[in-house]
Design a protein around this motif. Structure first.
Motif, short mmCIF file in Angstrom:
data_model
loop_
_atom_site.label_atom_id
_atom_site.label_comp_id
_atom_site.label_asym_id
_atom_site.label_seq_id
_atom_site.Cartn_x
_atom_site.Cartn_y
_atom_site.Cartn_z
N MET A 101 0.71 -1.49 -0.42
CA MET A 101 -0.39 0.05 -0.06
C MET A 101 1.01 1.36 0.22
O MET A 101 0.41 2.35 -0.93
CB MET A 101 -0.67 0.05 1.12
CG MET A 101 -1.64 -1.07 1.14
SD MET A 101 -2.91 -0.63 -0.39
CE MET A 101 -2.13 -1.32 -1.27
N ASP A 120 3.44 1.14 -0.80
CA ASP A 120 4.26 1.51 -2.38
C ASP A 120 3.70 1.50 -3.76
O ASP A 120 3.68 2.69 -4.18
CB ASP A 120 4.58 0.66 -2.85
CG ASP A 120 6.40 0.22 -2.64
OD1 ASP A 120 6.37 -1.44 -3.24
OD2 ASP A 120 7.57 0.67 -2.48
N VAL A 121 1.75 1.31 -3.78
CA VAL A 121 0.51 1.90 -4.63
C VAL A 121 1.19 3.74 -4.96
O VAL A 121 1.36 4.54 -5.56
CB VAL A 121 -0.10 1.85 -3.79
CG1 VAL A 121 -1.70 1.87 -4.71
CG2 VAL A 121 0.03 -0.28 -4.76
N TRP A 122 0.74 4.13 -2.83
CA TRP A 122 0.35 5.61 -3.19
C TRP A 122 1.62 6.66 -3.02
O TRP A 122 1.38 7.43 -3.68
CB TRP A 122 -0.32 5.51 -1.62
CG TRP A 122 -2.11 4.95 -1.57
CD1 TRP A 122 -1.94 3.53 -1.76
CD2 TRP A 122 -2.56 6.34 -2.38
NE1 TRP A 122 -3.53 3.42 -1.90
CE2 TRP A 122 -3.74 5.26 -2.14
CE3 TRP A 122 -2.56 7.46 -3.07
CZ2 TRP A 122 -5.31 5.42 -2.70
CZ3 TRP A 122 -4.75 7.03 -3.25
CH2 TRP A 122 -5.12 6.89 -3.52
N GLU A 128 3.45 5.76 -5.04
CA GLU A 128 3.45 5.85 -7.28
C GLU A 128 2.53 6.27 -7.82
O GLU A 128 2.44 7.06 -8.38
CB GLU A 128 3.53 4.00 -7.69
CG GLU A 128 4.70 3.30 -7.61
CD GLU A 128 5.76 3.38 -8.66
OE1 GLU A 128 5.59 4.19 -9.64
OE2 GLU A 128 6.71 3.52 -7.55
N VAL A 129 1.10 6.90 -6.99
CA VAL A 129 0.68 7.38 -6.61
C VAL A 129 0.68 8.47 -6.94
O VAL A 129 0.65 9.38 -8.02
CB VAL A 129 -0.64 7.41 -6.32
CG1 VAL A 129 -1.90 8.41 -6.54
CG2 VAL A 129 -1.78 5.97 -6.82
N ALA A 148 3.76 10.32 -7.86
CA ALA A 148 4.51 10.37 -8.65
C ALA A 148 3.87 10.53 -10.01
O ALA A 148 4.39 11.64 -10.89
CB ALA A 148 5.38 9.43 -8.86
N HIS A 149 3.21 9.91 -10.36
CA HIS A 149 2.23 9.51 -11.35
C HIS A 149 1.45 10.09 -11.94
O HIS A 149 0.78 10.15 -13.22
CB HIS A 149 2.04 8.12 -12.46
CG HIS A 149 4.01 7.46 -12.11
ND1 HIS A 149 4.38 8.58 -13.37
CD2 HIS A 149 4.99 6.33 -11.26
CE1 HIS A 149 6.47 7.59 -13.25
NE2 HIS A 149 5.20 6.94 -12.16
N GLN A 150 0.40 10.42 -10.48
CA GLN A 150 -1.24 10.75 -10.86
C GLN A 150 -1.08 12.42 -10.52
O GLN A 150 -1.15 12.88 -11.10
CB GLN A 150 -1.91 9.70 -9.86
CG GLN A 150 -2.20 8.21 -10.23
CD GLN A 150 -2.40 8.17 -12.23
OE1 GLN A 150 -2.79 9.06 -12.86
NE2 GLN A 150 -1.86 6.95 -12.42
N VAL A 156 -8.36 13.69 -9.40
CA VAL A 156 -7.10 12.84 -8.72
C VAL A 156 -7.96 13.16 -7.30
O VAL A 156 -8.09 11.98 -6.41
CB VAL A 156 -6.51 13.57 -8.93
CG1 VAL A 156 -4.95 13.01 -7.60
CG2 VAL A 156 -5.64 12.75 -10.49
N TYR A 181 -8.81 10.96 -3.92
CA TYR A 181 -8.09 11.03 -2.97
C TYR A 181 -9.04 10.62 -1.91
O TYR A 181 -8.79 10.50 -0.92
CB TYR A 181 -7.33 12.12 -2.38
CG TYR A 181 -5.67 11.73 -3.07
CD1 TYR A 181 -5.50 11.01 -4.67
CD2 TYR A 181 -4.73 11.85 -2.45
CE1 TYR A 181 -4.81 11.28 -4.84
CE2 TYR A 181 -3.19 11.69 -2.49
CZ TYR A 181 -3.45 11.43 -4.18
OH TYR A 181 -1.96 11.45 -4.36
#
Lengths: 218, 216
Positions: free
Chosen positions: B89, B91-93, B95-96, B98-100, B138, B142
C-alpha cells in the motif's frame, strides 16, 4: 494456487512490465482483457480495482494492486523464493536509484515515443514528428547516462539482474522495433544490456505471448 | 527551496538524523560541473552523501535514510517493510503521488509561483485550468480513500504521505489553495500532515526561501 489475474490489454507496455516480472518468477497468471478502446477502464467494475482507471491492475487472492512498479515490487517481494531473485536479501540503495531513474528519466521519454511510433499506427493514426523528435532527443541524453553506467556495471544495480532491469524490458522491446531503435543499438553497452535481457528465457516467453501484428512486408 | 530537496529533508527530519545541506549554485551552473555530475549524472538536485554512499533521485535517497534509521521509533514504520500488504500500500500510494497527483498538481505550482518568480514569465492560464481539471479527478479518488483511512497507506503516516508535502505546500501558496476545501477528508489529512514538527520546521524554511526569491 489460483493463477494471478493481470487486468489490461496484452500489448500495453505497462501491462507487459508486470508480465515480465510474473514470468521471471515462473508464476501462473492470466491476462483479463480491459479494452481501452471501448472505455472499459472507466467502468465501475474496473474502477473498483483501480480507482484511477488505468491498466494494469493485479488481483492476487484478496490483494488488489495497481501502478505497475508497485505491483512488480510486491510480486518480487512476496514470491522472493520463486524463479529469478529480483530483489537482494538486504536492500540496495543503488537498486532503488535505478528503479527511480527508469520511472523519472527513461519512462517519461520512452513512453511517448512508443505511443507515437507503435500504438498510433496500430490504431490507424500517424506519429506526431514534433513529439517524436522531442522525446528522442531527451531519451538520447538519458541513454548517454545509461551507457556510461553500464560500461561500469553489467546490470543497473551491479552484477546481478534485478527488478531495475526488468522494469525497463517492455519499453526496450517496443523501442527496438521502431525507427528509433538506434537510441539503444548505437550505444554498445546499452545494446549489450538489452540483448542480455532479451535472451533471458523468461523474457522470450513474455515477448512471444504478445499479440503483435506481423511486420509490414518489405 | 527545491521541492525534491525538501522531499528528502522531510525524511531526515522525521527520522531525527543529523544532516547538513550543501547549496548547489544553479546560477553558476554548478549542477553541470564535473564534481556534481559525479554525484548525480543527470545534473540535478538533490544528491546525497553518507560516508562512501553517494546517491541521487530523491525517493531513493529518502528510502535509504528511512531504512538506515529504522530503529528510531515511529520512523521504523514509514515503509512498513515488515508487512507485505502494508508495504504494498505504501508503494502503490508512493507511485500514485509520482504518476497521478504530482503531474496534475505541479504545473499549477510552476505556472503560478515558480515561472513568474524565477523566469519572470507570466502564468499560462490554459495550463493551470487543464491541470486543475485533472487534479479534481485525482482528488475525488483521494477523498474516497481518505474517507476510509486516516492516511493513504493505512492508519498511520507513511512514506507515501510524506511524499506529498513539498509540492502541496507550494500549491497552498497559489491562488488555487481553496480547491482543497471541496475535499474535506483530503483537507483534514493535509492539516494533520502539516502539523507534524518536521513539516512545520521545513515549511518555515521553504516560506522564507520563497520570500527571498520574490524579493531578488
Amino acid at each position: 494456487m489460483a493463477p494471478l489475474k493481470l487486468y489490461g490489454m496484452p500489448l500495453s507496455p505497462n501491462v507487459v512490465r508486470v508480465a515480465t516480472v510474473l514470468n521471471e518468477k515462473g508464476l501462473d497468471f492470466e491476462i483479463i482483457p480491459v479494452d481501452l478502446t471501448t472505455g472499459a477502464h472507466k467502468q465501475p467494475d474496473f474502477l473498483a480495482l483501480n480507482p484511477f482507471g488505468q491498466i494494469p491492475a493485479l488481483v492476487d487472492g484478496d490483494e488488489v494492486l495497481y501502478e505497475s512498479r508497485a505491483i512488480n515490487r510486491y510480486i518480487a517481494t512476496k514470491y522472493a523464493s520463486s524463479g529469478a531473485a529480483l530483489l537482494p536479501a538486504t536492500p540496495s540503495a543503488k537498486l532503488e536509484v535505478w528503479l527511480e531513474v527508469e520511472s523519472h528519466h527513461f519512462y517519461p521519454n520512452a513512453s511517448p515515443l512508443v505511443f507515437q511510433l507503435v500504438f498510433r499506427p496500430l490504431f490507424g493514426g500517424a506519429p506526431d514528428p514534433v513529439v517524436v523528435d522531442k522525446h528522442a532527443h531527451e531519451l538520447a541524453k538519458v541513454l548517454d547516462v545509461y551507457e556510461a553506467h553500464l560500461a561500469q556495471n553489467k546490470y543497473l544495480a551491479g552484477d546481478q539482474f534485478t527488478l531495475a532491469d526488468a522494469n525497463h524490458a517492455s519499453y526496450l522491446l517496443y523501442l527496438t522495433k521502431t525507427p528509433k531503435a538506434g537510441l539503444v543499438n548505437d550505444r554498445p553497452h546499452v545494446k549489450a544490456w538489452w540483448e542480455d535481457i532479451a535472451a533471458r528465457p523468461a523474457f522470450q516467453k513474455t515477448a512471444a505471448a504478445l499479440p503483435l501484428p506481423p511486420p509490414p512486408s518489405a | 527551496m527545491s521541492t525534491n530537496v525538501a522531499r528528502v529533508l522531510v525524511c531526515l527530519e522525521e527520522v531525527g538524523a543529523e544532516y547538513e545541506v550543501v547549496n548547489i549554485d544553479f546560477q553558476a551552473k554548478e549542477h553541470k560541473s564535473a564534481e556534481h555530475l559525479a554525484r548525480n549524472p543527470f545534473g540535478q538536485i538533490p544528491a546525497f552523501q553518507d560516508g562512501d554512499v553517494v546517491l541521487f533521485e530523491s525517493r531513493a535517497i529518502s528510502k535509504y535514510i528511512i531504512r538506515k534509521y529504522k530503529s528510531a521509533g515511529e520512523a521504523a514504520d514509514l515503509l512498513r517493510e515488515g508487512d507485505l500488504r502494508e508495504a504494498a500500500m505504501v508503494d502503490v500510494w508512493t507511485e500514485v503521488e509520482a504518476h497521478q497527483y504530482n503531474p496534475a498538481l505541479s504545473p499549477v505550482v510552476y505556472e503560478c509561483l515558480i515561472y513568474p518568480a524565477m523566469r519572470g514569465v507570466p502564468t499560462n492560464q490554459k495550463v493551470v485550468d487543464e491541470s486543475l481539471e485533472k487534479l479534481r479527478k485525482v482528488l475525488d479518488v483521494y477523498e474516497a480513500r481518505l474517507s476510509k483511512h486516516t492516511y493513504l497507506a493505512g492508519d498511520s503516516v507513511s512514506f507515501a504521505d510524506l511524499n506529498h508535502f513539498p509540492f502541496t505546500f507550494y500549491f497552498m501558496a497559489t491562488p488555487h489553495a481553496s480547491l482543497f476545501d471541496s475535499y474535506p477528508h483530503v483537507k483534514a489529512w493535509w492539516e494533520r500532515l502539516v502539523a507534524r514538527p518536521s513539516m512545520k520546521k521545513l515549511g518555515a524554511t521553504m516560506a522564507a526561501a520563497a520570500a527571498g526569491i520574490k524579493q531578488a
